[in-house]
Design an enzyme around this catalytic site. Structure first.
Site, short mmCIF file in Angstrom:
data_model
loop_
_atom_site.label_atom_id
_atom_site.label_comp_id
_atom_site.label_asym_id
_atom_site.label_seq_id
_atom_site.Cartn_x
_atom_site.Cartn_y
_atom_site.Cartn_z
N ASP A 110 -1.35 5.67 -1.59
CA ASP A 110 -0.26 6.71 -2.42
C ASP A 110 -1.14 8.34 -2.26
OD1 ASP A 110 1.71 8.99 -3.88
OD2 ASP A 110 1.64 6.84 -4.29
N HIS B 222 -1.79 9.07 1.41
CA HIS B 222 -0.16 10.51 1.64
C HIS B 222 -1.02 11.05 1.59
CE1 HIS B 222 2.62 7.38 -0.16
NE2 HIS B 222 2.03 7.01 0.88
#
Length: 394
Positions: free
Chosen positions: A220, A243
């Site tokens: 993430d 991310h």
């Protein structure tokens, strides 16, 4: 015999004072083995670690909790503040390991949490949260627990985290929540690129936080910056997989504190979903983002190197389909270079009700497959200075 003059008397007096100060501020050490901890990775050492914390916390001296080499099996633990000790250093030469059964930790919010502490330092060591079995459960759409954050600091001050390895967190690796004066340096974070919700370092409702020389590989956001973050400095951080570095998501609540005075410089992104991102849900909010500096970043095959997304809605599920109330202004992108893995390297998708203002691109050079990339602008006002590639849409 040489007669001492007044200056020599003064020097001797200073030395005696220094020795007296050192003797009163000596560090008292507590070895977790003395409290019954077993370094075999099989015997539950939770109670021993909590006893060591209680002893250090109740001491009037500066203290050190020492964790020798070995593997220590630990359940969920909360280290509470209100300590007499002005400074507690936890030096870890071993590895702290979570229970093999993910459900033991999974039902807790945190694995290792520090609440209301002041002057705590964590030096070295590794935290192995055994996350893959929970990730597999979530991938199979079974009835799974949410999972635990590996390490969290809440409502705490003067925190230092250095040379720590966080491995395979169930959820977030490190959370800084409601804290002041936090220094994170030389931390390594590792989790699979498809591991769900394993943000590397999450900061919210905190001020005066430094994150320096860290390497983050996760599933993430490498660093996520939540509401109420003020005076954040991020430097020499490498990210990928992951991310990217994200401010947000914001507009989760109607009344939300703003994000301000954030500097992110000398960062490297490798194969990440995003590079430098600001994201908010499309719903009303009192929140804002202002005074952000993105400086000297290198992109290597990044899907969205520069992005502001005020219509954030992952997987397009239960999207609010409203207008974001988040006000975004005074954002600088300078010295951003490298390669995009998609044609649109710069995307500003701002709120029609609250357009992004004061956006500045300066010395930006991003390409796509050795060809010119593109920019996309919606509801944004700003300017481009010096070389800007792709061609600015501001």
């Amino acid at each position: 015999m040489m007669k001492l003059t007044r200056p020599f008397h003064g020097i001797i007096l200073i030395l005696f004072v220094m020795l007296a100060i050192n003797s009163t501020s000596a560090t008292t050490k507590y070895n977790v083995l003395s409290f019954g901890a077993k370094p075999n990775g099989k015997t539950d050492s939770t109670k021993a670690f909590l006893m060591a914390w209680e002893a250090a916390c109740s001491s009037a001296d500066s203290t050190m909790i020492y964790v020798p080499k070995g593997r220590y099996l630990l359940g969920s633990m909360a280290f509470k503040g209100g300590c007499k000790s002005p400074q507690i250093t936890i030096r870890i030469d071993g590895t702290l390991v979570a229970p093999q059964d993910y459900r033991v930790l999974g039902k807790s919010t945190d694995w290792l949490s520090f609440e209301g502490v002041n002057g705590v330092s964590i030096l070295g060591g590794a935290l192995d949260a055994k996350g893959p079995s929970l990730w597999a459960c979530k991938a199979s759409h079974s009835n799974c627990p949410s999972g635990a954050t590996t390490l969290s600091f809440t409502n705490s001050k003067n925190i230092r985290i250095r040379r720590l390895l966080s491995l395979n967190s169930q959820m977030f690796h490190i959370v800084i929540n409601g804290c002041e004066n936090v220094h994170v340096q030389g931390v390594r974070i590792i989790a699979a690129g498809d591991s769900p919700n394993t943000d590397g370092i999450h900061v919210q409702l905190s001020k005066n936080v430094n994150i320096i020389k860290c390497a983050i590989k996760t599933g993430d956001d490498c660093i996520s910056i939540g509401p109420g973050t003020k005076n954040l400095w991020v430097e020499q951080v490498t990210c990928g997989p992951g991310h990217g570095i994200s401010i947000g998501s914001l507009a989760k609540d109607l009344k939300e504190e703003g994000v301000q005075n954030v500097t992110i410089r000398k960062t490297t992104f490798m194969g990440t979903q995003n590079g430098l991102r600001i994201k908010s849900w499309a719903r009303p909010s009192t929140g804002f983002v202002q005074g952000v500096r993105f400086l000297d970043s290198l992109m290597r095959n990044v899907q969205n190197p520069i992005v502001i997304d005020q219509n954030y809605c992952p997987h397009n599920l239960n999207c609010p389909n409203q207008v974001s109330g988040i006000k975004i202004k005074d954002i600088i992108y300078e010295g951003i270079r490298g390669t995009s893995s998609t044609e649109v390297a710069i995307k500003f998708d701002c709120s029609p009700k609250n357009p992004c203002t004061g956006i500045r691109l300066q010395n930006v050079n991003l390409s796509y497959l050795n060809k010119p990339a593109q920019s996309s602008c919606s509801n944004v006002r700003g300017k481009a200075l010096n070389l800007v590639r792709p061609e600015s849409c501001l």
